[in-house]
Design a protein around this motif. Sequence first.
Motif, PDB file in Angstrom:
ATOM      1  N   ALA A 131     -42.818 -36.256 -20.066  1.00 31.92           N
ATOM      2  CA  ALA A 131     -42.764 -36.537 -18.579  1.00 31.92           C
ATOM      3  C   ALA A 131     -42.359 -37.923 -18.529  1.00 31.92           C
ATOM      4  CB  ALA A 131     -43.835 -36.222 -17.925  1.00 31.92           C
ATOM      5  N   TRP A 132     -42.822 -38.864 -19.211  1.00 34.15           N
ATOM      6  CA  TRP A 132     -42.448 -40.343 -18.829  1.00 34.15           C
ATOM      7  C   TRP A 132     -41.394 -40.802 -19.531  1.00 34.15           C
ATOM      8  CZ3 TRP A 132     -42.520 -42.055 -23.841  1.00 34.15           C
ATOM      9  CH2 TRP A 132     -43.255 -41.295 -24.869  1.00 34.15           C
ATOM     10  N   GLN A 133     -40.825 -40.061 -20.682  1.00 29.78           N
ATOM     11  CA  GLN A 133     -39.519 -40.265 -21.197  1.00 29.78           C
ATOM     12  C   GLN A 133     -38.879 -38.964 -21.281  1.00 29.78           C
ATOM     13  OE1 GLN A 133     -39.836 -42.415 -24.967  1.00 29.78           O
ATOM     14  NE2 GLN A 133     -37.813 -42.804 -25.071  1.00 29.78           N
ATOM     15  N   SER A 134     -38.287 -38.576 -20.321  1.00 26.90           N
ATOM     16  CA  SER A 134     -37.631 -37.052 -20.387  1.00 26.90           C
ATOM     17  C   SER A 134     -37.241 -36.836 -21.624  1.00 26.90           C
ATOM     18  CB  SER A 134     -36.451 -37.088 -19.441  1.00 26.90           C
ATOM     19  OG  SER A 134     -36.671 -37.892 -18.040  1.00 26.90           O
ATOM     20  N   GLY A 135     -37.413 -35.453 -21.859  1.00 27.90           N
ATOM     21  CA  GLY A 135     -36.740 -35.026 -23.018  1.00 27.90           C
ATOM     22  C   GLY A 135     -37.702 -33.824 -23.656  1.00 27.90           C
ATOM     23  N   ILE A 205     -43.695 -40.053 -30.240  1.00 29.24           N
ATOM     24  CA  ILE A 205     -42.445 -40.659 -29.295  1.00 29.24           C
ATOM     25  C   ILE A 205     -41.280 -40.738 -30.125  1.00 29.24           C
ATOM     26  CG2 ILE A 205     -43.716 -42.368 -27.697  1.00 29.24           C
ATOM     27  CD1 ILE A 205     -43.157 -44.509 -29.819  1.00 29.24           C
TER      28      ILE A 205
ATOM     29  N   GLY B 121     -37.138 -44.301 -17.973  1.00 27.25           N
ATOM     30  CA  GLY B 121     -37.597 -43.283 -19.005  1.00 27.25           C
ATOM     31  C   GLY B 121     -37.238 -41.890 -18.521  1.00 27.25           C
ATOM     32  N   ASN B 123     -34.719 -39.038 -16.706  1.00 26.56           N
ATOM     33  CA  ASN B 123     -33.226 -38.794 -16.677  1.00 26.56           C
ATOM     34  C   ASN B 123     -32.582 -38.069 -15.615  1.00 26.56           C
ATOM     35  OD1 ASN B 123     -33.568 -36.208 -17.581  1.00 26.56           O
ATOM     36  ND2 ASN B 123     -33.249 -36.734 -19.715  1.00 26.56           N
ATOM     37  N   ILE B 130     -42.774 -34.451 -12.660  1.00 23.89           N
ATOM     38  CA  ILE B 130     -43.747 -33.989 -13.711  1.00 23.89           C
ATOM     39  C   ILE B 130     -44.736 -34.963 -14.010  1.00 23.89           C
ATOM     40  CG2 ILE B 130     -43.904 -32.877 -15.881  1.00 23.89           C
ATOM     41  CD1 ILE B 130     -41.112 -31.990 -15.606  1.00 23.89           C
ATOM     42  N   ASN B 131     -44.062 -36.286 -13.917  1.00 23.26           N
ATOM     43  CA  ASN B 131     -44.930 -37.449 -14.178  1.00 23.26           C
ATOM     44  C   ASN B 131     -46.183 -37.557 -13.465  1.00 23.26           C
ATOM     45  OD1 ASN B 131     -44.065 -39.321 -16.211  1.00 23.26           O
ATOM     46  ND2 ASN B 131     -42.228 -38.782 -15.334  1.00 23.26           N
ATOM     47  N   ILE B 252     -39.204 -47.370 -24.064  1.00 27.76           N
ATOM     48  CA  ILE B 252     -38.274 -46.156 -23.990  1.00 27.76           C
ATOM     49  C   ILE B 252     -37.580 -46.307 -25.182  1.00 27.76           C
ATOM     50  CG2 ILE B 252     -36.517 -45.095 -22.682  1.00 27.76           C
ATOM     51  CD1 ILE B 252     -39.415 -44.938 -21.598  1.00 27.76           C
TER      52      ILE B 252
END
Lengths: 224, 348
Positions: A131-135, A205, B121, B123, B130-131, B252
């Motif tokens: 969630a905090w770093q999309s992907g 990560i 972070g 995109n 979702i966060n 990130i």
Amino acid sequence: MKNTLCFLLLAGIHFVQAQDILHLKFSPEFKNAALNTDSLYLTSKGDSIRISSFRMYISSIEVIYKNGTTFKEKNSYHLLDIDDISSFDLELPASINNVQKIVFSIGVDSLASVSGALGGDLDPGKGMYWAWQSGYVNLKIEGTSPSCKTHKSEFGFHIGGYMHPFYALRTITLPVANTKEIEINIDLARFFENIDLSKSNSIMIPSKEAMKIADSCAKIFSVK
Amino acid sequence: MRIKKTYIVLTFIFALCASFAFFSPGKNTKIIVPKGWPKPLYDFSKNPLTEEGFKLGSALFYDPILSHDNTISCASCHLPFTAFTHADHSLSHGIGGKIGTRNSTALMNLIWSPSFMWDGGVNNLEVQPINPLTNPLEMDSQLPELVLELNQSPKYRKMFYRAFNDSVITSQLLLKALAQFTSQLNTYNSKYDSIMRHEKNVAFTASEKNGYALFKKNCSSCHTEPLFTNYSFQNNGLPIDTFLMDYGRMKITQNSKDSLKFRVPTLRNIEFSAPYFHDGRVNKLKDVLEHYTTGIAVGPTVAESLKSKIELTKQEKKDLIAFLKTLTDKYFMYNSRFRYNYSEVAKD
């Protein structure tokens, strides 16, 4: 109702076109034993481990034929999950004759990774989304080992990343001999071959270390 | 040959069904792109805006059903009266009063943004929620459970059906519904905008005009017009908070060149979105200027343009603040369409 009707029509079209079904069966193993979440396994580094979770995305499947033609699966994203063993059996609407090679990727490509909220196997609620770093997490292996000096002796490898220099997607090409059903082994013993669990037991990560593991993930597949 | 014919007929019928499915969610909503602004980056083709979708998104945004213990809604941290940020709290509060690690960002003009969050972070606007939804410090729900809960609500099943022609709620539809709302929180009707559009009977005061000149000289390289951000990641010289240890963008990219860089925020409606900076460390615009004139910590990643001291007299500071206040958009701030009970009031 409208939707059902459309679906029936679509199904009808499908039927009219009646095609071969190529079975692509992945078998998760550890050395030569079937993988499950109850057994104890020994890695080549000497760590004894239990695997509580194993999930991975298989995507962009292509079947290459001896005559040079190629079948590319549309919208090709499959989440394989050890908790649902049927998810390891894929069916492709492709011809079963004269298959030469099969090509697929582990993970989710960058286009899908930036395309917002997706559904089906790419639903972000499937536990394979950061969630905090999309992907997407391309591959997730979690478990326990007495070698891990961690909380409850847990280890966790969440391998993913879609942005340079941490692009974790790996593409695998395997030559295929028999057709109709293609069986591909996933040997997790090979995943742990270069991992010393007392030193490396948590990757969460996209990072340099994750890229190394992504490289070794490409080596866990072989055709039966 | 027969097969081909059947195929064509069936395709035709299917196309008819599909177009029905597509058009039935009512009248489409238009997004306004002011003259001279860039093209929005949000891909509306995958989430065509409709009034029903907007109402649904708005209902969800204000509904604490989205949090684990049904106490917190998106609006708890993003209040409409404060440009959709969390008023009076430097770090946003979540479930059980737990304190998060960052100041909530103001929600506006999101469709022009190439990335989200202070560290960029995230995109895509659709996946941003979702966060808060799954962060144990914020709303602490799990998506599958939340989706289950929504599916048990006749009200939401009906609303989702109206918005998306589908009463089976999925996380994908939930996220698209929220984006129907957040993508419309757009602000472009401030005094500044009126002046730029050469509207009648509106002009900068002498102080604002001078402030604008000072702004262009000192600030607009990062806070670039018309969005008042260039969306780049910069270290604007804030010394690190040794308790939070937030290195921003570096988290990130894992690259030390990005240490202490944060995404340049917009300055629209800045008058109302205090406290300021990623950790909400200052409360007043004059304190922000204090930072830019005397507080820059010159570390290795600090922006070139801030390495040489910005000098502002007392009057110049007043002028600059007067200019910043011309970025307040009352039509946006007081738009009843964005308010709590819009979906109720606007019932058909």
